[in-house]
Design an enzyme around this catalytic site. Structure first.
Site, PDB file in Angstrom:
ATOM      1  CE  LYS A  25     -34.321 -21.934 -16.581  1.00 49.49           C
ATOM      2  NZ  LYS A  25     -33.818 -23.318 -16.361  1.00 49.49           N
TER       3      LYS A  25
ATOM      4  N   GLY B  95     -29.036 -18.414 -19.000  1.00 47.12           N
ATOM      5  CA  GLY B  95     -29.364 -17.042 -19.345  1.00 47.12           C
ATOM      6  C   GLY B  95     -30.105 -16.400 -18.180  1.00 47.12           C
TER       7      GLY B  95
ATOM      8  CG  LEU C 285     -38.112 -13.537 -11.390  1.00 48.07           C
ATOM      9  CD1 LEU C 285     -38.939 -14.732 -11.821  1.00 48.07           C
ATOM     10  CD2 LEU C 285     -38.625 -12.980 -10.080  1.00 48.07           C
TER      11      LEU C 285
ATOM     12  CD  GLU D  84     -27.256 -12.913 -15.780  1.00 47.60           C
ATOM     13  OE1 GLU D  84     -26.661 -12.804 -16.873  1.00 47.60           O
ATOM     14  OE2 GLU D  84     -27.375 -11.965 -14.970  1.00 47.60           O
ATOM     15  N   GLY D  85     -28.392 -17.470 -14.621  1.00 51.93           N
ATOM     16  CA  GLY D  85     -27.559 -18.668 -14.514  1.00 51.93           C
ATOM     17  C   GLY D  85     -26.833 -18.948 -15.801  1.00 51.93           C
ATOM     18  N   GLY D  86     -26.325 -20.194 -15.949  1.00 52.38           N
ATOM     19  CA  GLY D  86     -25.574 -20.552 -17.145  1.00 52.38           C
ATOM     20  C   GLY D  86     -26.420 -20.509 -18.399  1.00 52.38           C
TER      21      GLY D  86
ATOM     22  CG  ASP E   5     -27.702 -30.400 -12.729  1.00 45.19           C
ATOM     23  OD1 ASP E   5     -26.716 -30.563 -11.979  1.00 45.19           O
ATOM     24  OD2 ASP E   5     -27.962 -29.325 -13.270  1.00 45.19           O
TER      25      ASP E   5
ATOM     26  CB  VAL F 219     -35.137 -16.593 -14.610  1.00 52.41           C
ATOM     27  CG1 VAL F 219     -36.584 -17.021 -14.378  1.00 52.41           C
ATOM     28  CG2 VAL F 219     -34.275 -17.806 -14.921  1.00 52.41           C
TER      29      VAL F 219
END
Length: 690
Positions: free
Chosen positions: A411, A385, A379, A381-383, A507, A387
């Site tokens: 995730k 890893g 679905l 991707e981020g810091g 955040d 999803v």
């Protein structure tokens, strides 16, 4: 806790004997009557030397427990109570000053993870300290050089010891007033009581921490080789972070079963830090740090977590090390009852729903739910890893076929991410005990075979970031939907701030606000969340992490994190909702790249505001409501956190704006949802600076 300067011992360090608390001829039976120290009221019992001679059988060698720089320690009995009596060597390295510090500290300080001082003797040249007796001795004696036939400490016991030591240190740093720097954290000073509960002992080197604007205390370098922080050794500047470094060394000893320095080992292995360095730099080699005596009996995810914490604590630069309040050890084993969730509700915070404990999935279950983590299931991707989309049964949450189940978001931690492990733990801890209609729901988690995963409800409309900034892929959000999103996000933040254990989100940004099918806003990604300040304190101090453009100026400048730091972040998102512009965009002209700096002058007047509003709205918004929302954003963005409103007040203000534009009996703008968004990850995390 009272000020140390207000406490005085009944002692004279000249040639006169100390006045005992009872007549000088008391001993034997009298000594048995005298043991009733009132530590909580700043009182330690004053024994005569004769009292302690009798209690220890005249310092009989059969009662000898151990020996250190201070002198010898004997066990004894007073009034049926076992005690440990430490006798200062009259020519010992540690002197009268350290004796006095120990009595002062342990008389005023009181915590289950600090050893209790029963009393003292300062008669003539004799200096003795009387403690509660700790049946299992020191951690040093239980962890190292375990004789054949004796069972070594198991993994769970080691973790319990680490947790207890962290709690004791947290008390010294965060609760004691003024704060205390322990300065001599080492295995020999951790004593073990019943059930191996740890207690910090030997406060002879402890120092009152810096107060006011000071960041450190300057002192001559003292401590134990290998445990002292390198910055303290070089400069003599002692900070709370000096204790954190020593705690990191202790954690590494618990993990490996090795001393920080051991001359009996081959030369390359004598220094624990030197030997462990290659393994600490490669997550795939963490398992090689585990004490062979454990015989592999430990959860891999728990081992990885302790290693990561020790890495963070052992950073050379003190400002990079975490504060002790940031140290979270061990995954949750019990979950709160529904009645425990939420706590006292502040005005503006909607009540939380009954909490169901997140499920602990197996790796095999999540592999089946995501079709083996296939690339086509990704679905976003981020810091942290990637999803993945997955399917589970609605009631049981067991893996399901796509035609029979519900969609979830899984995730998966990037194996190379060290920080991600800490954020995974934070996410499980916070979302595991918090539940609210405006918080994304954590369905479960997995920590198995060095893999860490989180399972969430699937948010079909994706993130607010996608709808505000992905031009050409979605219809612009109409005014009513933007206001609905702002109210929902504000309610979620107000709930966090008013919960029994206050939470600072830390955040708040458009990519972390997820939207369901009705555009109800839900806060996600609690990896950076922090428990709020303890009673009487205005802020918590922590290393600076977050997203540029959203972080409050006082937090960026000082590392002081306030509840009102979240309010600033909300003000930034509210400004994004009004303008349709990102908080920071290097593609804009230089004077417009920082949205807050550029936009604030336009927020006060109606005429100025028109040029600021998102042009894609086409003027289809109530001007009075927009002006009120802009003024609210301006208040949230105040430079002084004390001038910002609370989130409960923000909720009231936004609901008031909404009510003004809704005719009686109508549902307002919430019945105007835009066309469904183009397919994109609801968990897409734009690169966030750390």
């Amino acid at each position: 806790m009272g000020c140390f300067g207000c406490f005085a011992l009944e002692a004279d360090y000249g040639d006169e004997d100390v006045k005992p608390s009872k007549p000088d001829d008391s001993s034997g039976a009298d000594a048995r009557r005298k043991v009733a120290p009132d530590v909580a009221n700043g009182y330690a019992h004053s024994f005569t030397f004769k009292d302690l001679l009798v209690a220890t059988g005249y310092f009989n060698e059969a009662n000898f427990i151990g020996e250190g720089g201070f002198g010898k320690v004997y066990k004894g009995k007073i009034n049926g109570q076992m005690v440990a009596v430490k006798q200062l060597c009259q020519d010992g390295v540690q002197g009268r000053n350290e004796f006095l510090v120990e009595v002062l500290m342990l008389t005023v300080l009181n915590h289950p993870n600090l050893v209790s001082l029963v009393g003292f003797c300062a008669q003539g040249d004799e200096r003795l300290l009387v403690y509660e007796y700790m049946p299992f001795g020191s951690l040093e004696s239980q962890l190292f050089d375990v004789p054949l036939g004796k069972k070594p400490l198991d993994w769970n016991t080691r973790v319990r010891i680490a947790v207890g030591v962290a709690e004791g240190l947290s008390y010294l740093h965060n609760v004691a007033d003024p704060p205390v720097i322990y300065r001599d954290m080492k295995a020999a000073n951790i004593l073990l009581g019943e059930d191996f509960s740890p207690k910090l002992s030997d406060f002879g080197l402890a120092k009152v921490g810096p107060v006011g604007d000071r960041t450190h205390v300057s002192t001559r370098v003292m401590g134990t080789y290998g445990y002292c922080a390198p910055d303290y050794v070089v400069s003599g500047k002692l900070t709370m972070k000096s204790d954190i470094y020593s705690f990191g060394v202790l954690l590494l000893e618990l993990i490996t079963g090795r001393r920080i320095y051991d001359a009996s080992r081959p030369k390359p292995e004598q220094s624990l830090l030197t030997w462990s360095r290659p393994f600490l730099h490669d997550k795939r080699k963490f398992y090689r740090l585990a004490d062979p005596a454990l015989l592999g009996c430990y959860p891999s995810s728990a081992l990885n977590q302790l290693v990561v914490i020790s890495i963070m604590c052992l950073q050379d630069q003190p400002h990079v090390r975490p504060i002790i309040a940031d140290v979270v050890i061990g995954p949750p084993t019990t979950w709160p009852k529904p009645s425990d969730v939420g706590g006292a509700q502040e005005k503006g915070a909607a009540p939380g729903r009954a909490l169901e404990a997140p499920r602990e999935f197996t790796l095999a279950e999540l592999r089946a739910a995501t079709r083996g983590f296939k690339p086509e299931m990704v679905l976003g991707e981020g810091g942290f890893g990637r999803v993945y989309k997955g399917w589970v049964h609605e009631r049981t949450l067991n893996p399901a076929k796509s035609s029979t189940g519900i969609i979830v978001a899984v995730k998966k931690l990037n194996p190379e991410s060290v920080q991600g492990l800490q954020e995974w733990q934070s996410e499980v801890n916070f979302l595991g005990r918090l539940s609210h209609p405006n918080l994304v729901r954590l369905l479960g988690y997995c920590g198995e075979d060095r893999e860490l995963l989180l399972v969430y409800e699937f948010m079909i409309k994706g993130s607010l970031e996608n709808h505000l900034f992905r031009r050409g892929t979605t219809e612009p959000l109409p005014w009513g939907t933007r206001l609905k999103i702002a109210i929902g996000a504000a309610r979620g933040l107000a709930f966090l701030h008013s919960s029994e254990k206050q939470v600072i989100y830390r955040d708040f940004k458009a990519s972390n606000i997820l939207l369901d099918s009705d555009f109800t806003a839900k806060l996600s990604d609690f990896g950076l969340a922090k428990n709020g300040p303890s009673a009487g304190r205005s802020h918590v101090t922590t290393r600076i992490i977050g997203t540029y453009g959203y972080a409050a100026p006082e937090y960026v400048a000082t590392g002081h994190l306030y509840v009102k730091s979240d309010v600033y972040g909300f003000g930034v998102v509210l400004l994004e909702l009004l303008t349709g512009l990102r908080a920071h965009d290097p593609n804009r002209p230089s004077h417009q790249q920082n949205l807050v700096e550029w936009a604030r002058p336009f927020l006060s007047g109606r005429g100025k505001l028109t040029s600021l509003m998102d042009q894609r709205l086409g003027g289809q918004y109530p001007q009075k409501a927009a002006l009120q929302a802009a003024r609210l954003a301006n208040k949230c963005l105040a430079g002084d956190p004390r001038s910002r409103p609370s989130m409960a007040d923000v909720v009231d203000a936004l609901e008031g704006i909404d009510a003004q534009q809704v005719p009686a009996g109508a549902k307002g703008h919430r019945d105007l949802p835009p066309r469904p968004a183009a397919r994109r990850s609801p968990y897409h995390d734009s690169s966030r600076p750390r």
